[in-house]
Motif scaffolding. Structure first.
Motif, short mmCIF file in Angstrom:
data_model
loop_
_atom_site.label_atom_id
_atom_site.label_comp_id
_atom_site.label_asym_id
_atom_site.label_seq_id
_atom_site.Cartn_x
_atom_site.Cartn_y
_atom_site.Cartn_z
N PHE A 35 -26.17 19.11 -4.67
CA PHE A 35 -26.90 19.36 -5.85
C PHE A 35 -26.26 20.60 -6.63
N PRO A 36 -26.43 20.37 -8.01
CA PRO A 36 -25.86 21.54 -8.84
C PRO A 36 -26.74 22.40 -9.39
N PHE A 38 -26.79 24.08 -12.77
CA PHE A 38 -26.14 24.33 -14.13
C PHE A 38 -26.70 25.76 -14.81
N GLY A 39 -25.96 26.49 -15.10
CA GLY A 39 -26.69 27.47 -16.34
C GLY A 39 -26.57 26.78 -17.55
N GLU A 41 -24.47 24.45 -20.13
CA GLU A 41 -23.59 23.19 -19.49
C GLU A 41 -22.39 23.20 -20.61
#
Lengths: 184, 382
Positions: A35-36, A38-39, A41
């Motif tokens: 899983f990522p 993201f700050g 995108e």
């Protein structure tokens, strides 16, 4: 359970890389999770992505604080963010860089293994991305397979060919190239 | 067949496996890929369903209501502000007794603008007559959507279901999911055949003006339907286990039999809490986890039975009912007898703040100190 944390910048493919590594391990019968985080995108922003590989069901659903392996797609991040915090003793760092591993001293964690490989040049040789923004996620997985042994290079190549719709064979070859060239 | 899928793909594939006939939805992060996949499958002719394009979430649910009333099995998905925009029709669906299934990717309400996990969006729909499920992993997302149709469409239930999955921690997390095979799923979930539907050959009125002589009884019947649903959920969860190897109930008790401290929680935090319980047991602390799958109908019997034998329990909420406490905490408190366990309410993980194993271990240990409090905020920065 092996916990792997990817550090890259938006556009380099860290998120897809974490997913492909999970796919490769799944092909070997493992339980996986990827899983990522993201700050923002956008291209260039630091991106973190996580992969867990286990023989047993994976119940944990939080970030990885004590990784076994760090995968660094942009060497500039080594000094920009506190990357190595929490790395386990005896852990491995795989870095995309033209420099020798001696350029990345890690203090305070015993027995860290550092593996460096110039993934950007390899990726460009296979036409992956542009000179300004090479896409190195598939390439570096070859180095991860070599440096850690968590998955075989064949599983990495198969996962890439299954999941990458654009230039699947070139991406898989780039990973094999990095595997062959890695200087541990 | 097993595949590595994100929670969003698991939700979309469950809708496909349920052979939904009508889908209507509007994109919103982090739900968007659910309906993207479904619209692609419909466009390619691989899914025999109508995909109704609309200009808002309000219209999406309106389209589903019409289609479901006409006898079609329908599906929609949304998140946060999108669910809030549906709110008027969320009530309508519940009171019209239409067993629509909605996959809601739990996302924080704005402002501050956030795309990360928070259950406040779904909890805000508590009193609409919908059933609500909170999933721990992607397999549970897939399984819960299949079961939601089967349970919701049952005579005596006829209720819609909100199937919740945490933003990113499930929606964008890849895990191994068993998709079973279509034949077995078809045997478990036969086509939707409502006893009453919109039909020009058999005209009836739907949602008509209702005088005080009747409205009260309509409401009474919704409560009775939830009581019937609790039974249906238990039965269907067991049958699912026989057919597919995974059993489900209103709750799941993990290592609670001999536990001295239990954390009650839901969604992905439940999985991490199980890991924290395992680690504490290795250090001699008898910890257990009571996962609440269904927030509505609320599993009062399970909660009383399981917490009744522990000294101290805590409820971990990824949501707040402002001016009171965590919503799952207040619900849990409300069903426990006065002499029940000392109960503490923890607020954690709002707006996608990570809830780590260490956080959950500290909550377990706090329960042992014997100073219960209704509202403890975990990790507030100064």
């Amino acid at each position: 359970m092996i916990e792997i944390r990817f550090h890259g910048r938006g556009g380099q493919g860290a998120v897809k890389g974490s997913d492909l590594l999970a796919m490769a391990a799944f092909r070997e019968g493992k339980q996986v999770q990827a899983f990522p985080f993201f700050g923002v995108e956008r291209r260039g922003a630091p991106v973190t992505a996580y992969t867990r590989i286990s023989d047993d069901v994976i119940r944990i659903h939080c970030f990885i604080y004590e990784p076994d392996v760090l995968v660094v797609l942009d060497p500039g991040l080594m000094s920009a963010v506190p990357l190595t915090d929490g790395l386990k003793p005896g852990g491995t760092i795989v870095i995309n860089t033209t420099l020798d591993k001696s350029a990345f001293p890690v203090t305070g964690i015993p027995d860290v293994k550092i593996a460096t490989v110039d993934c950007s040049s390899i990726a460009l040789r296979y036409g992956l991305g542009t000179p300004e923004a090479p896409i190195v996620n598939t390439t570096i997985l070859g180095a991860v397979a070599r440096a850690t042994g968590v998955v075989s290079i064949d599983s990495v190549a198969d996962a890439i060919r299954e999941r990458i719709p654009n230039k699947p064979d070139l991406n898989a070859q780039a990973a094999r190239d990095a595997y062959d060239r890695l200087h541990g | 067949m097993k595949k590595v899928l994100t929670g969003n793909f698991a939700a979309a594939y469950a809708a496909v496996a349920a052979r939904v006939q009508v889908i209507s939805a509007y994109p919103i992060t982090p739900q968007t890929t659910i309906v993207e996949i479904l619209s692609e499958l419909v466009a390619r002719g691989e899914l025999a369903a109508d995909f109704i394009k609309v200009e808002s979430e309000h219209s999406a649910l309106a389209a589903c209501i019409g289609a479901q009333a006409a006898g079609a099995r329908t599906f929609t998905a949304t998140s946060a502000q999108g669910l809030a925009l549906m709110h008027e029709l969320i009530h309508w669906t519940g009171r019209a007794r239409l067993p629509i299934v909605l996959a809601n990717v739990n996302r924080a309400m704005a402002p501050g603008w956030s795309i990360w996990a928070d259950a406040t969006d779904a909890v805000s729909e508590r009193d609409t007559g919908w059933m609500q499920i909170y999933c721990e992993d992607n397999q549970e997302v897939f399984d819960s959507i299949l079961m939601a149709y089967r349970i919701g469409e049952r005579e005596g239930v006829l209720l819609p279901t909100l199937v919740n999955l945490d933003a990113f921690f499930l929606s964008h997390t890849s895990q191994v999911v068993d998709l079973y095979d279509a034949e077995r799923i078809d045997a478990f979930l036969p086509p939707y055949r409502p006893a009453v539907k919109l039909d020009v050959a058999d005209p009836r009125s739907f949602g008509a003006l209702t005088s005080p002589d009747y409205y009260y009884e309509f409401s009474f019947k919704i409560q009775k339907a939830h009581e019937a649903a609790a039974q249906a959920i238990t039965e269907t969860g067991k049958e699912f286990g026989t057919l597919f190897g995974r059993s489900y109930g209103l709750t799941e008790a993990y290592r609670c039999e001999d536990a001295e401290v239990v954390l009650v929680t839901y969604g992905t935090i439940a999985g991490t809490a199980k890991v924290a319980a395992d680690r504490l047991r290795n250090r001699g602390v008898r910890a257990g986890v009571l996962k609440i799958r269904y927030f509505r109908p609320f599993p009062a019997e399970d909660v009383v039975r399981i917490l009744g034998r522990v000294k101290a329990a805590g409820v971990v909420d990824r949501a707040v009912s402002y001016g009171q406490a965590g919503p799952f905490y207040t619900e849990t408190r409300s069903v426990l007898p006065g002499a029940g366990p000392a109960l503490t309410g923890f607020i954690a993980g709002l707006g996608g703040r990570d809830v780590s194993v260490a956080d959950l271990e500290s909550m377990f240990l706090q329960l042992r100190e014997g100073k219960p409090s209704p509202l403890v905020w975990i990790g507030v920065k100064p």
